[in-house]
Design an enzyme around this catalytic site. Structure first.
Site, PDB file in Angstrom:
ATOM      1  N   ASN A 202      23.180  41.673  18.866  1.00 52.66           N
ATOM      2  CA  ASN A 202      22.126  41.317  17.906  1.00 52.66           C
ATOM      3  C   ASN A 202      22.619  40.354  16.812  1.00 52.66           C
ATOM      4  OD1 ASN A 202      23.672  43.019  16.372  1.00 52.66           O
ATOM      5  ND2 ASN A 202      22.075  44.538  15.998  1.00 52.66           N
ATOM      6  N   HIS A 234      24.082  36.707  10.712  1.00 53.11           N
ATOM      7  CA  HIS A 234      24.262  38.147  10.905  1.00 53.11           C
ATOM      8  C   HIS A 234      25.471  38.359  11.803  1.00 53.11           C
ATOM      9  CE1 HIS A 234      22.842  42.074  13.000  1.00 53.11           C
ATOM     10  NE2 HIS A 234      23.564  42.368  11.946  1.00 53.11           N
ATOM     11  N   ASN A 325      27.421  48.106   7.028  1.00 50.60           N
ATOM     12  CA  ASN A 325      28.232  49.182   7.634  1.00 50.60           C
ATOM     13  C   ASN A 325      29.472  49.383   6.771  1.00 50.60           C
ATOM     14  OD1 ASN A 325      26.522  49.338   9.834  1.00 50.60           O
ATOM     15  ND2 ASN A 325      27.951  48.470  11.305  1.00 50.60           N
ATOM     16  N   GLY A 374      15.510  40.334  11.187  1.00 51.35           N
ATOM     17  CA  GLY A 374      14.508  40.695  12.195  1.00 51.35           C
ATOM     18  C   GLY A 374      14.988  40.295  13.577  1.00 51.35           C
ATOM     19  N   MET A 376      14.605  37.264  16.918  1.00 52.38           N
ATOM     20  CA  MET A 376      14.464  35.800  17.005  1.00 52.38           C
ATOM     21  C   MET A 376      13.006  35.362  17.137  1.00 52.38           C
ATOM     22  SD  MET A 376      16.306  35.325  20.643  1.00 52.38           S
ATOM     23  CE  MET A 376      16.335  36.670  21.793  1.00 52.38           C
ATOM     24  N   SER A 380      12.349  37.744   9.297  1.00 52.59           N
ATOM     25  CA  SER A 380      13.316  38.453   8.474  1.00 52.59           C
ATOM     26  C   SER A 380      12.719  38.527   7.081  1.00 52.59           C
ATOM     27  CB  SER A 380      14.647  37.710   8.447  1.00 52.59           C
ATOM     28  OG  SER A 380      15.220  37.672   9.741  1.00 52.59           O
ATOM     29  N   HIS A 399      18.023  48.013   6.915  1.00 49.75           N
ATOM     30  CA  HIS A 399      18.878  46.865   7.231  1.00 49.75           C
ATOM     31  C   HIS A 399      18.314  45.963   8.310  1.00 49.75           C
ATOM     32  CE1 HIS A 399      20.080  48.795  10.916  1.00 49.75           C
ATOM     33  NE2 HIS A 399      21.082  47.998  11.133  1.00 49.75           N
ATOM     34  N   GLY A 402      15.747  47.546  14.095  1.00 48.52           N
ATOM     35  CA  GLY A 402      16.128  48.679  14.943  1.00 48.52           C
ATOM     36  C   GLY A 402      15.463  48.548  16.301  1.00 48.52           C
TER      37      GLY A 402
END
Lengths: 476, 138
Positions: A202, A234, A325, A374, A376, A380, A399, A402
């Site tokens: 991701n 990201h 994280n 978010g 592609m 986001s 975050h 999911g």
């Protein structure tokens, strides 16, 4: 999950009373629909985390929570070292300090559209992405250790980016307390060719444009207007972080009996903060944070090079860089008393409210930018931290979207080529070395990020500021 | 009887190997691991590497075995497609054959970050065959 396992204490707040081995309650922040759509494992994992020694106040799950490893992804939990509190490798995750950074470009969408295909190709060429890709940088032993101690500050000293960037990174780009000697040779070896690489799964680099502003006052302080082009990255600590996570997970499972810990699930492997293993993990994990910060800094430098080649008036400046994280030592007020706590955020973004001294001075009046990635094909979001979140979730928010579907299901449902073509018709250019990877990451395999963000906003964890939609997506 | 398969996990992927012995199941689980990344039929067994690991019980040994392969795939930038596994007590010794990653030919979908302890299981089933499985983080 069934809602009847919870007490609904507010519209978006669902409580699990302590029972069995739970030392504190569990609290899930979500809309009713998001909660119903969550896997039952989230309930189990929130309860398991609540049973760990030294946990304070509550075991939390954010609106994007899903089935993780020991901790739910979207889990937040704080521990007091003085009360026998623990640190958990699983509570940080394999990809230590995975996070998102967003850069202004100084460009408007209309200016970029004509060069978009060339920019997509150039970014794909310049940004090493995917399995087997190598960064251009090779670090010797001393350089590796300097990077692990210095993070993005080290990267800037090496010529990757600007000193001003550091102001806009958590910890000013350098996590204190990192000890390169706590990081194994295996972890360092795995990182040797991975500095400045994006990874896969991701992780992405996206060129995005601002399509909505919800809070004009805060957006002005963040420097965001409708039509602006931004770049979001990201990714995390690459092979080094993964190897640290792997090694300490095993060490913590193996040492649990001698620490007197009975684990309901081996993935909850942890060690007392006040133990040799706990201290060693914290020192290595902090080095992993620095690796991630240095990596995103180098990728920023590469993105700047690409823009400079194509658009002479582009000026890529950092809005902010968040890590989702981590385990960090922070001060929080509990029952009127200031306490130093080790806050685990596994797939959760720090979301400090206005006036917090850890927020850059220029942004302090409105709160910390919370960058939520978010897919592609969707959007986001940029949110801002709230004062309330400090009482509700130790200053944490969601975050990302999911997943709602496994990779396996996604590849049966979509073909990579058709995902790429459909997105291209909508003006979103995807560049990836793997079509199967694209299929696995199809936008439809994720939850509705808008629902997650709305729930975070309505639960008072963070406030919506702006929406970003992709123009170019470089995937691993 | 030897076989491998993937099983679903919400965010990641499960790898499962089956065999007439524990070592066969471990070798099949390794094939399932490579298949997370690429199509097995396009990987050629041209180079041999040797792997050693040790763990206190068979399940932790499986996680160690998969993680040793993840380490070799990552640090050598290779993919592996043939495995010979030996286990003696708590020690595993294995040979793995593969080749360097060639993105143009292998189209690798995703890299594996590590094998987790989720759904981690090594057991002999009622029919006598062995199963070895774990969820891997991608």
């Amino acid at each position: 999950m069934e809602t009847n396992q919870f007490e609904r204490v507010a519209e978006h707040q669902w409580r699990i009373e302590p029972r069995g081995d739970m030392r504190v309650p569990g609290i899930v922040y979500a809309s009713e629909q998001l909660l119903r759509d969550m896997d039952q494992k989230v309930h189990e994992q929130v309860c398991n985390v609540a049973s760990l020694p030294g946990i304070v106040k509550a075991s939390y799950a954010m609106p994007d929570a899903h089935w993780g490893y020991g901790f739910p992804i979207g889990g937040v939990a704080a521990f007091d070292a003085g009360e026998g509190g623990v640190v958990s490798a699983g509570g940080v995750g394999f990809d230590i300090s995975c996070g998102v950074r967003t850069l202004h470009t100084g460009l408007q969408r209309a200016e970029l559209e004509p060069v978009k295909p060339r920019l997509a190709d150039l970014l794909a060429d310049i940004i090493p992405a995917g399995v087997g890709s190598k960064g251009r940088l090779r670090l010797n032993g001393a350089q590796m250790d300097a990077m692990l101690s210095g993070g993005a500050q080290w990267a800037v000293e090496q010529g990757y980016g600007l000193a001003a960037d550091l102001e806009r990174i958590e910890e000013r780009g350098c996590m204190a307390g990192a000890d390169p000697s706590a990081v194994s040779d295996h972890a360092k070896k795995r990182q040797r060719a991975e500095m400045g690489t994006l990874g896969s799964g991701n992780h992405y680099l996206e060129v995005q444009h601002v399509t909505a502003v919800y809070d004009p006052g805060t957006a002005r302080v963040f420097g965001i207007r409708v039509g602006d082009v931004v770049v979001s990255i990201h990714c995390g600590s690459r092979g080094l972080g993964h190897q640290i996570g792997t090694e300490f997970l095993k060490a913590m499972v193996t040492a649990a009996p001698e620490h007197g810990l009975t684990l309901p699930d081996r993935e909850l492997a942890c060690a007392p903060i006040d133990s040799a293993l706990g201290r060693s993990y914290l020192a290595a994990m902090r080095a992993g944070i620095n690796c991630a910060l240095a990596n995103r800094q180098i990728l920023t430098h590469l993105a700047r090079q690409a823009f400079e080649q194509l658009v002479s008036n582009a000026d890529l400046t950092l809005l902010y860089d968040v890590s989702h994280n981590t385990c960090k030592l922070e001060e929080h007020v509990l029952d009127g008393e200031k306490r130093s706590l080790y806050v685990h955020r596994k797939g959760a973004t720090r979301a400090f409210g206005p006036d917090h001294t850890d927020i850059p001075a220029a942004l302090r009046a409105v709160g910390q930018p919370v960058l939520v990635g978010g897919t592609m094909g969707t959007a986001s979001y940029i949110l801002t931290g709230t004062r309330d979140a400090e009482a509700r979730s130790f200053g944490s928010a969601c975050h990302g979207a999911g997943r709602s579907m496994s990779r396996h299901q996604a590849t049966r449902k979509w073909r990579g080529q058709s995902v790429v073509s459909e997105l291209a018709e909508r003006g979103i250019l995807v560049r990836s070395p793997s079509l199967r990877g694209v299929a696995e990451e199809a936008p439809g395999a994720y939850k509705d990020v808008a629902a997650v963000v709305d729930a975070s906003d309505q639960a008072g964890l963070a406030r919506k500021v702006a929406k970003l939609e992709p123009m170019v997506c470089v995937k691993g | 009887m030897q076989s491998w398969e993937h099983f679903p996990h919400e965010a990641d992927m499960g790898v499962r190997g089956r065999g007439d012995s524990m070592v066969e199941a471990f070798a099949q689980a390794a094939l399932a691991l490579t298949a997370v990344v690429t199509d097995l039929t396009v990987v050629r067994p041209r180079q041999l590497i040797t792997i050693h690991c040790q763990a206190p019980d068979p399940e932790l040994l499986l996680a160690d075995w998969l993680n040793a392969l993840v380490f070799e795939m990552s640090s050598r930038r290779m993919l592996f497609v043939r495995f010979q596994v030996d286990i003696e007590d708590t020690r595993l010794t294995a040979s793995a054959w593969g080749e360097p990653v060639d993105p143009a030919r292998h189209h690798p979908a995703v890299e594996v970050k590590g094998a987790t302890y989720t759904e981690l299981r090594v057991a002999q089933e009622a029919g006598g065959h062995w199963v070895a499985q774990a969820v891997v983080d991608v």
